[in-house]
Write a protein that holds these residues in place. Sequence first.
Motif, PDB file in Angstrom:
ATOM      1  N   VAL A 250     -65.408 -33.907 -89.997  1.00  0.00           N
ATOM      2  CA  VAL A 250     -66.571 -33.829 -89.435  1.00  0.00           C
ATOM      3  C   VAL A 250     -67.512 -33.518 -90.747  1.00  0.00           C
ATOM      4  O   VAL A 250     -67.389 -32.882 -91.806  1.00  0.00           O
ATOM      5  CB  VAL A 250     -66.849 -32.599 -88.691  1.00  0.00           C
ATOM      6  CG1 VAL A 250     -68.184 -32.385 -87.941  1.00  0.00           C
ATOM      7  CG2 VAL A 250     -65.813 -32.837 -87.603  1.00  0.00           C
ATOM      8  N   LEU A 273     -64.186 -28.395 -84.670  1.00  0.00           N
ATOM      9  CA  LEU A 273     -63.768 -29.301 -83.597  1.00  0.00           C
ATOM     10  C   LEU A 273     -63.025 -28.456 -82.366  1.00  0.00           C
ATOM     11  O   LEU A 273     -62.084 -27.997 -82.594  1.00  0.00           O
ATOM     12  CB  LEU A 273     -62.701 -30.517 -84.007  1.00  0.00           C
ATOM     13  CG  LEU A 273     -63.321 -31.542 -84.998  1.00  0.00           C
ATOM     14  CD1 LEU A 273     -62.302 -32.803 -85.453  1.00  0.00           C
ATOM     15  CD2 LEU A 273     -64.487 -32.336 -84.119  1.00  0.00           C
ATOM     16  N   VAL A 319     -67.824 -31.911 -81.100  1.00  0.00           N
ATOM     17  CA  VAL A 319     -68.004 -31.182 -82.281  1.00  0.00           C
ATOM     18  C   VAL A 319     -68.876 -29.854 -81.932  1.00  0.00           C
ATOM     19  O   VAL A 319     -69.502 -29.909 -80.857  1.00  0.00           O
ATOM     20  CB  VAL A 319     -69.214 -32.087 -83.227  1.00  0.00           C
ATOM     21  CG1 VAL A 319     -69.623 -31.338 -84.465  1.00  0.00           C
ATOM     22  CG2 VAL A 319     -68.481 -33.354 -83.442  1.00  0.00           C
ATOM     23  N   VAL A 340     -68.411 -37.882 -87.200  1.00  0.00           N
ATOM     24  CA  VAL A 340     -66.763 -37.573 -87.129  1.00  0.00           C
ATOM     25  C   VAL A 340     -66.070 -38.968 -87.385  1.00  0.00           C
ATOM     26  O   VAL A 340     -66.317 -40.005 -86.756  1.00  0.00           O
ATOM     27  CB  VAL A 340     -66.538 -37.116 -85.715  1.00  0.00           C
ATOM     28  CG1 VAL A 340     -64.884 -37.142 -85.532  1.00  0.00           C
ATOM     29  CG2 VAL A 340     -67.355 -35.910 -85.425  1.00  0.00           C
TER      30      VAL A 340
END
Length: 343
Positions: A250, A273, A319, A340
């Motif tokens: 991320v 996450l 996320v 991502v």
Amino acid sequence: DWTANTVTKAISGLTASTTYWFNVLVKDQAGIKVAYTTGSQATTGPATISSAVLSSDNTYMDITFSEGVYNTNGSSGALETADFSLLYTQNGDDVTAMAISSVKKNDNSTEGSASALAGGETVIRVFLSQTAGPSSGTGTVNISAQTNSIYNAVGVATLNTQNSGTKTLTDQSLIKANDPGFESYDGSTGDSTTNWEEIGTSLDTSIIASSAIKHSGNQSVEINTPATSYASRSIKSKKFSVTVGSNYTVSGWFYVDSTGGATITNFDFRMRLEWLDSGDAPLSVSGSTTGWNIAGFNTWERVLKTTQTAPVGAVTARVYIDYKEDGSDNNKAYIDDLRVTKE
């Protein structure tokens, strides 16, 4: 040249793709001359690149020529990687470099399974290698013919001005369909049209869309009046599909203004996450529970967090971003352009 019984004549020094007009005079033994009707003949031009298509995952480009091509002027030989040149322009992309790894037939999207060229193909699949990445969708690639390297069946070389045209890499982010730049976000609590869910207290005023400060596009998300608890100021993306055992990274752009004073270390973010099962029930949240700071006020900073592995049972993920402060300075934070990627 009145050589007897002449039926053919080689003409040299002609220019490709040019029409020439010819007239033939004949003379008999009595010296009587007759002119045949004037005729024309066009010389053959070089093969040209008629189209080029970059694959959606940026791993190859299909280049189509106007006719079958070879790597010798004798109507034989398969094209090789050295017959092409590649120009890559990064433009801030996460892919730092690209190169041609092989050229093959366009019969398989996997490089190791695509067939070898034999010569005479019109479509060449040019496989590409990447350094770093995956692509964030800003880099460009252009593939050109090398000088005197690609020939048609009659031995005319393709000009080195022939190229694929500039192609922009495709963003490989898994949340690119989930409004990662907050362009459609309006900050309304429970708004079913947004791709982001607000979590915490006083959400209609504390987490809003901002057009004043943004990294790109028209707006970002603004988190103001931060609390001393992460749970009070959080946002979650819509879910995206994941594969158990695969790694995901991320990244995003973060900004904290200086209007409230204090020092930058008083303001903490978390970016993690959340893994969900097939019934959308949360399994776990991975990533450090300890917050981190950006380097300074009033500037955008990109943060790339440690790669996380999808656990057993995970089908989708979201996320999960939090923001808090250590005091009561109320410095506003802005978040934009999240990504991502599957490693």
